[in-house]
Design an enzyme around this catalytic site. Structure first.
Site, mmCIF file in Angstrom:
data_model
loop_
_atom_site.group_PDB
_atom_site.id
_atom_site.type_symbol
_atom_site.label_atom_id
_atom_site.label_comp_id
_atom_site.label_asym_id
_atom_site.label_seq_id
_atom_site.Cartn_x
_atom_site.Cartn_y
_atom_site.Cartn_z
ATOM 1 N N GLU B 280 0.819 -1.212 0.000
ATOM 2 C CA GLU B 280 0.000 0.000 0.000
ATOM 3 C C GLU B 280 0.858 1.270 0.000
ATOM 4 O O GLU B 280 0.428 2.321 -0.469
ATOM 5 C CB GLU B 280 -0.918 -0.014 1.239
ATOM 6 C CG GLU B 280 -2.236 0.692 1.051
ATOM 7 C CD GLU B 280 -3.213 0.390 2.192
ATOM 8 O OE1 GLU B 280 -2.893 0.714 3.348
ATOM 9 O OE2 GLU B 280 -4.295 -0.151 1.923
ATOM 10 N N HIS B 301 7.986 -26.857 -0.452
ATOM 11 C CA HIS B 301 7.259 -27.932 -1.133
ATOM 12 C C HIS B 301 6.013 -27.387 -1.818
ATOM 13 O O HIS B 301 5.039 -28.090 -2.016
ATOM 14 C CB HIS B 301 6.905 -29.023 -0.127
ATOM 15 C CG HIS B 301 8.123 -29.695 0.425
ATOM 16 N ND1 HIS B 301 8.487 -30.980 0.082
ATOM 17 C CD2 HIS B 301 9.095 -29.243 1.253
ATOM 18 C CE1 HIS B 301 9.626 -31.291 0.698
ATOM 19 N NE2 HIS B 301 10.005 -30.259 1.418
ATOM 20 N N LYS B 415 -14.266 1.238 -3.770
ATOM 21 C CA LYS B 415 -15.321 1.783 -2.912
ATOM 22 C C LYS B 415 -16.318 2.607 -3.738
ATOM 23 O O LYS B 415 -17.523 2.460 -3.593
ATOM 24 C CB LYS B 415 -14.716 2.677 -1.821
ATOM 25 C CG LYS B 415 -13.876 1.930 -0.797
ATOM 26 C CD LYS B 415 -13.425 2.916 0.291
ATOM 27 C CE LYS B 415 -12.359 2.312 1.182
ATOM 28 N NZ LYS B 415 -11.807 3.308 2.122
#
Lengths: 425, 425
Positions: B280, B301, B415
């Site tokens: 961010e 793995h 948003k």
């Protein structure tokens, strides 16, 4: 119902370009299903969902015994002997509290001494059984854990310990098979032609699932239905093939990271399973999409900024469930202190769904191609469909990329160094 | 003791090149500490560990009350109001079972209706309190959750509910502040000049930590010591500055993904916190390292194959603890069925440590530069040092990259779309 919806990729790639991938993709598919590509010795999983039925009775009987005499089932495994089971258990169990049946814990997937010691303490005074999963029985992490917890069982139960050890391994071969025969442990087979990351539909995943009370028959049915679609549908109606083609198209356009997104926190370990599946299948010869995963909307407040506006190296694949497991309606507050009254009467899942839609549009605006993968609901059957869909797409995608999707030679490099440092004879 | 060890980067970058970054890095540091760079309104966290002491008494008193009357503390927050607390709790709590004190659960970090409904059911019959964390009080996810769980508290406790609600918000401003004043909820302040992802050392993290019985004073002391080092040490002895410089050097050489690795599963959410912090702060203007995290040896793995041999776009930063919390010695088996007797007498942590060393060498061989970050142990004090180290390095690194490390305009995009779809007035 179709799984893949690529309308939000069409800003970046045309229908024509997708159609032009048909020949190449069908040829990759043919390599996979006709076992003519590199690594074809490890494609036994392609038809396995059909054979899997045979195991169900034995698995169900063992699961019943474990559910009766154990408060904890300790599953010992790493990589594909861990992530598939963990992914399915997280997806199909409730978020809080326990479903009926023993708690399922893992060991042998880490060398952390703190984790291991605390796990030993936690098991004090609890009845438990062990399911050790390893094709060879000599992979360092699970082999160490098996030594430790076998001893714990033997100290606690004496002779009865052998009835609490369930071995999932290659029948007829390897160290684990040998000791299982010697001690009369109950055994479940992993076919030699199925590698770890493609093994979740074998007893590797099915035994832990059955112990958790999950309908393993439904998982196999879902997988078989996805297999049918993958094997028979023509290219433009074949979701797994289209997914394989599209992710290779993005990769060829310089997208080097695929971000698997979902809006249900229960998908966390499905994301981890996906990362092994694709990362280990395709990350070789200096090639391959780097696989990452996010849980939205949580991670919109974390990696969201990067996805929207960072390096343009990403595309997103969003897993969407048409129907929530549970839902609730948002209510009106007398005093609208937080300004949320406009949501009153709407359901929380509806809001989550608008977040998904709004995010797809925002990220496409930000030049991040989005693929949607739609599944009707979270259920055992759909879990089977999902894993088969991804495994088949991965095999095809690896062949499109020009690698062997079924080996993992790079994993040996750290082992060799570690063995040298540890003075292994 | 030094934190950073970059000897395994010197195959890729010379000491001379690192030294040549001094001017640029010191100038970035100066922007940060003298508040002359973009976003300097949000650099209050730089000196905050010194001021934090004032809060401790109040936090400790509230924590004592919650520990006395609650079986569950429900922390409501998203992004920086969630990940820092979660990271610290996972790192400093035991792996299994519970430490003393209430269980700490989270809400408001997801819109999942299934999660929320199951959490409501789980709280039935349990005494609980709520700590709602939001600077504004109008962020959709936590605001919805606060409505739901405030109502649940009120139904259960009536008037007493207000004594079970703890608000962490901007004092004097915003919807949450308003309702807290109106109802007399106990309040903790977040300074206006500290953004979410830099807020873990404020009451945002400290109250949940104190409720879990973690020594918050030690966290702040550790942070203050890291601050002292970051502010005063010359470039070539300054770990945070060197880390900032090195990651920018790698980025400029085409490494677009940083992989944060550790060998203790307890670091899982520290990795998530790190991903928000750097993702961010730096993922903007089409730039920035994509942050990813792995837990080894588990993920050797899984993603290990890719790291060893996939696209060469990665560098690794490995968090190493000098001393394990707990350890155990591996024993000899009479029958060496798994070939592990060569490890008898060695400790499990020793094996984990050789895995780390062997992996670093293997990945460097595979052209993945490795940085080691060494911390003496897992403790409250070291957690404070770690978070300050990363935050300071992140601020400097963002300025080196040429972005504002303290805004997050990209987060608004989803948003806006979501609000439109939801018909927000």
């Amino acid at each position: 119902m179709r799984i893949i919806d690529y309308q939000h990729a069409l800003k970046f790639i045309t229908e024509k370009e997708i159609a032009a991938m048909e020949g190449e993709t069908l040829s990759a598919k043919s390599k996979l299903v006709n076992r003519t590509g590199p690594g074809s010795d490890f494609t036994g999983w392609v038809d396995y969902p059909l054979a899997g039925e045979e195991n169900i009775k034995k698995i169900t009987a063992a699961a019943r015994r474990i559910r009766e005499n154990s408060e904890v089932l300790l599953v010992i495994g790493i990589g594909g002997s861990y992530l598939g089971a963990k992914a399915g258990l997280e997806l199909l169990n409730p978020y809080f509290g326990k479903q009926g049946g023993p708690e399922i814990l893992f060991a042998g997937h880490t060398l952390s001494s703190s984790y291991t010691r605390e796990l030993i303490d936690y098991l004090q005074g609890k009845n438990f059984s062990v399911n050790v999963i390893s094709k060879s029985g000599t992979t360092t992490e699970p082999a160490i854990a098996f030594r430790i917890f076998k001893k714990l069982l033997e100290e606690k139960y004496g002779e009865e310990a052998r009835e609490r050890i369930y071995v999932t391994t290659t029948i007829g071969k390897g160290a684990l098979y040998g000791i299982a025969v010697e001690n009369g442990y109950e055994m479940f087979g992993i076919s030699e032609d199925i590698g770890g990351r493609y093994s979740v539909l074998t007893p590797v995943g099915l035994l832990p699932f059955a112990v958790a009370g999950i309908d393993v028959g439904a998982i196999l049915e879902g997988a078989a239905s996805a297999r049918e679609d993958a094997l028979t549908k023509p290219y433009l109606e074949n979701d797994a093939l289209l997914y394989a083609a599209l992710r290779n198209l993005f990769y060829r356009r310089g997208k080097t990271v695929e971000l698997l997104a979902s809006y249900e926190p229960k998908l966390r370990y499905f994301g981890e399973w996906y990362k092994q599946l694709f990362g280990e299948s395709e990350g070789k010869d200096g090639k391959g999409l780097f696989p990452a995963s996010v849980l939205y909307t949580t991670d919109l407040h974390s990696l969201g900024q990067y996805v929207q506006d960072g390096e343009r190296i990403l595309f997103e694949t969003v897993i969407n469930f048409e129907k929530p497991e549970k839902d609730m309606v948002l209510i009106r507050e007398e005093e609208d202190f937080d300004g949320l009254n406009y949501l009153a009467g709407k359901s929380l899942d509806y809001v989550n769904r608008q977040a998904l839609k709004g995010t797809v549009l925002a990220h496409v605006d930000g030049d991040v191609p989005n693929l949607l993968l739609n599944f009707p609901e979270i259920s055992a059957r759909q879990f089977g469909r999902m894993v088969y869909f991804f495994m088949f797409a991965c095999g095809v995608s690896g062949y499109l990329l020009g690698v062997n999707p079924f080996n993992q030679e790079g994993v040996e490099a750290y082992k060799r160094n570690m063995f040298t440092l540890l003075g292994k004879p």
